[in-house]
Design a protein around this motif. Sequence first.
Motif, PDB file in Angstrom:
ATOM      1  N   VAL B  41       0.876  -1.179   0.000  1.00  0.00           N
ATOM      2  CA  VAL B  41       0.000   0.000   0.000  1.00  0.00           C
ATOM      3  C   VAL B  41       0.907   1.221   0.000  1.00  0.00           C
ATOM      4  N   VAL B  61      -2.911   5.236  -1.999  1.00  0.00           N
ATOM      5  CA  VAL B  61      -3.768   6.126  -1.216  1.00  0.00           C
ATOM      6  C   VAL B  61      -3.116   7.500  -1.225  1.00  0.00           C
ATOM      7  N   ALA B  70       0.345   9.780   9.264  1.00  0.00           N
ATOM      8  CA  ALA B  70      -0.753   9.373  10.152  1.00  0.00           C
ATOM      9  C   ALA B  70      -1.723   8.470   9.410  1.00  0.00           C
ATOM     10  N   LEU B  71      -1.988   8.794   8.164  1.00  0.00           N
ATOM     11  CA  LEU B  71      -2.906   7.970   7.371  1.00  0.00           C
ATOM     12  C   LEU B  71      -2.311   6.570   7.181  1.00  0.00           C
ATOM     13  N   GLY B  74      -2.641   4.603  10.313  1.00  0.00           N
ATOM     14  CA  GLY B  74      -3.993   4.050  10.466  1.00  0.00           C
ATOM     15  C   GLY B  74      -4.203   2.838   9.583  1.00  0.00           C
ATOM     16  N   ILE B  75      -3.706   2.920   8.352  1.00  0.00           N
ATOM     17  CA  ILE B  75      -3.862   1.778   7.436  1.00  0.00           C
ATOM     18  C   ILE B  75      -3.092   0.573   7.981  1.00  0.00           C
ATOM     19  N   ALA B  77      -2.185  -0.057  11.120  1.00  0.00           N
ATOM     20  CA  ALA B  77      -2.845  -0.600  12.318  1.00  0.00           C
ATOM     21  C   ALA B  77      -4.158  -1.272  11.949  1.00  0.00           C
ATOM     22  N   GLY B  78      -4.848  -0.709  10.950  1.00  0.00           N
ATOM     23  CA  GLY B  78      -6.129  -1.282  10.525  1.00  0.00           C
ATOM     24  C   GLY B  78      -5.950  -2.627   9.839  1.00  0.00           C
ATOM     25  N   LEU B  79      -4.921  -2.749   9.032  1.00  0.00           N
ATOM     26  CA  LEU B  79      -4.654  -4.030   8.358  1.00  0.00           C
ATOM     27  C   LEU B  79      -4.116  -5.045   9.365  1.00  0.00           C
ATOM     28  N   LYS B  84       1.502  -7.385   4.653  1.00  0.00           N
ATOM     29  CA  LYS B  84       1.212  -6.209   3.817  1.00  0.00           C
ATOM     30  C   LYS B  84       2.218  -5.116   4.154  1.00  0.00           C
ATOM     31  N   PHE B 110       4.563   1.656  14.462  1.00  0.00           N
ATOM     32  CA  PHE B 110       3.671   1.142  13.418  1.00  0.00           C
ATOM     33  C   PHE B 110       4.489   0.445  12.332  1.00  0.00           C
ATOM     34  N   THR B 233      -2.243  -4.313  16.847  1.00  0.00           N
ATOM     35  CA  THR B 233      -3.545  -3.701  17.127  1.00  0.00           C
ATOM     36  C   THR B 233      -4.331  -4.577  18.092  1.00  0.00           C
TER      37      THR B 233
END
Lengths: 368, 424
Positions: B41, B61, B70-71, B74-75, B77-79, B84, B110, B233
């Motif tokens: 990503v 993105v 920061a974005l 988030g990606i 931590a979200g994944l 990835k 992260f 996470t």
Amino acid sequence: MQALTDGSRLMTESLVRSGADVFIGYPITPANNLYAYSKNRFKTFLAAPDEITTMQWMCGFSIAGHLPVTATSFPGFSLMMESINMAYMMELPMVIVLVQRLGPSTGTATCGAQGDLTLLEGMLSGGYNLPVLATSKANDCWTLAEKAVKTANKLRSPVVFLTSKEEMMTQFSFDLGLLEEISPVKRTFYSSDETYYPYKRDENAIPAFLPVSSNKHQVRITASTHNEQGILEGISEAALKNTLMISEKIEKNLGSYLDYELDEKEDAEILLVSWGVTANAVREAARELNNSGKTVSTFIPKTLLPLADVYVDIITKYKHIVFAEENHNSQLKKLIYGARVPSNVHCVNKIGRMIDPMEIIEEVKKHG
Amino acid sequence: MDNQFIINEPLPFCKGCGHTVVSKSTEKALQKLQLNPRDVVLVTDIGCHGIIDKAFATHTVHGLHGRSVALGSGISAGLDNPDKKVIVFVGDGGATIGMQHLIDASHNGFNMTVVIHNNMLYGMTGGQPSEFTPEGFKTPTLPEGAQHAGYDICALASEAGAAYVKRISAIGDISDELAEAFSRKGFSLLEIMEICPSYGVKSNPGLKLKQLMKNAGLDEKVYADKEPRAYKTEERSETSSLLSSKLKIEKNYDSKLSKPIRMFLSGSAGEGVQAAAELFIRAGMKSGLQVTKKGSYPVTVGVGFSASHLILSPDEILYSDSPQPDVMIVSSKDGLSFARKQVEKLDENKLLFIDDSLELPETKAKVVSLPFREEAGARNAMIYALFHYLNQSGFMPMEALKEVFGNSKISGNKKLSELVSGKF
Ligand SMILES: Cc1ncc(C[n+]2csc(CCOP(=O)(O)OP(=O)(O)O)c2C)c(N)n1
Ligand code: SF4
């Protein structure tokens, strides 16, 4: 089952049951109860170092396939604004709870208000709208939280859930048995073998969603003006069309998240209008007036943005309309009438405290 | 070698721009690591370097100026998936406005790699200086040259906890360095020094990148290389409902109340006003009443006044404020200064319970002045006053209040317990 609760508790529980799975937040009064409840209740909870980060992390989680929630108040919300524009443009599902307090600026943290509606109306550059739902009584914390989550998912959009200090912090007795069952949102992601276009829309103008975890398709997410592939294209025809289609999506599907309470009394010539924390004062004023033989109707919009045409239809039937809002300029009235307010429209406004039903009754009595 | 990651050429940069070196080397580095485009990503910032996303076959993105780190955090931590790879491309401009995010991502560890394209100025907006502009370096809007040194992001990120940090320059093939950073777990950062041909070279004719770096003390070296404290996470499988049966308040008393009572309690922060108010409304609920409790206090919870508006009603309560209370209970000096105006407005049908140590304001209300503080102590004055009030008004059974009091922590206070059981 009678319990002593507050709106924050009902709202948090409903958000989780509805399928929101991550809470990301930065503390601020009067949203702290939501933060505290969420810490224990959400599957995943992240304490962000500020509100810009909060929104960016939320966007990241959303891009990764989650349905995030945050809760803040104006000072934090204003920091989030650019990122909310981004989330709108990227078309990312999420719920932002805005707990209004007295402004401007840092104002008074521990005092409620209804001063952020016109801000929400103008917060997207270009004058586009996000869905804005607003609580008007305890049960709304439950039912509208579900609606906020499901609308965010369905529309692939951020949803602002507007409330205020007293609605989130006042404790009250409540029959939990009255709460309706909530089913978690069913999320569907793009599953076809055909090339995925992140911003290609269905008949409702809603683009299919696919998280960046996809092993099959390339996913492009973009905040800049872009075409349906998610490619930055400046002011190409395709890119401008896409921008307009985002707002078309919000407007066109309004029926699926439109919510209001209308109590029309036969022969009533006066309509009381309010939203949010003042709605209960209006209900109480109407109860008193109707009991004393003076019939009035009440209208409480809960979907505040985009404004529905039906609201104007409802309001214009009445000889006198009284707006009651805890702000200095009747923001809902302003949205409905703009600069030209007819002489049969009246307002009760207060800042720094809740509006007393007696004040609404006095205003009504002035008009027959 | 065929491109697998860069699928759109030519790249959107001026001739000779270091951003081209970074992008082309990224293609090579990803190939070296045998990554699949779907496993990457690429998050890009706003700036010249950021318009690269359309060239890449990875997930892309493209966010806001300065927020890409920061974005990307988030990606990542979200994944929450080590297979990835999240890569962030940001400029020195984005790193300046979003410095917090770099420190924060380093600190949290992260799983991602941030590639700072440091050309020491804002390229996209016309060559203004950033906080990374080194001393003496000129830009079109800073012809006199920067007056002091720029940030040393490598030192800052290392200090903040980044697992792997290295500074290099965008000269030649840097794919090995990129591959090294990409292959790290946790947070890795590569600062890549460039000179922007369009603004940097023109404003500093003849200046060589290596020489400039040497003069500025911007060493090409590894700053951090340690065991990653990689972010995981938290995802709990089950959390318990906030509406558990523990919240239930059983009605086992009856109240004689036929219309709402509105109460205004005012005392000092830290003196148990809110807790006393809550006990009182719980007793109301035990007696079958509907209740509301609205608190008022300054933001700092430990000083000044603490007030509570209560309504107890046999019927549904809509409006939950009580601007014209039927009863006021004032237990302290702070409480009195906050409530004085209201006390003065009370009419002859209203009731005022006030601690007898306080000077009595002018009021038409019926006054009950008793030594609540002296008898029960400052911290218990409000609950003690409420016992007195209930004893006098009798609108719900004293037993209800005694029961909730008995089940509360406050009843652990022996003196108060004895006082209550002796008097009521
Ligand atoms: C919040 C915000 N402020 C300012 C800008 C304008 N802006 C766009 S790019 C940029 C600086 C770009 O410089 P850098 O990040 O170093 O990238 P480069 O163009 O040098 O690659 C600025 C200030 C913006 N887009 N957003
Ligand atoms: S302006 Fe400078 S940074 Fe931007 S593309 Fe051209 S050379 Fe590169």
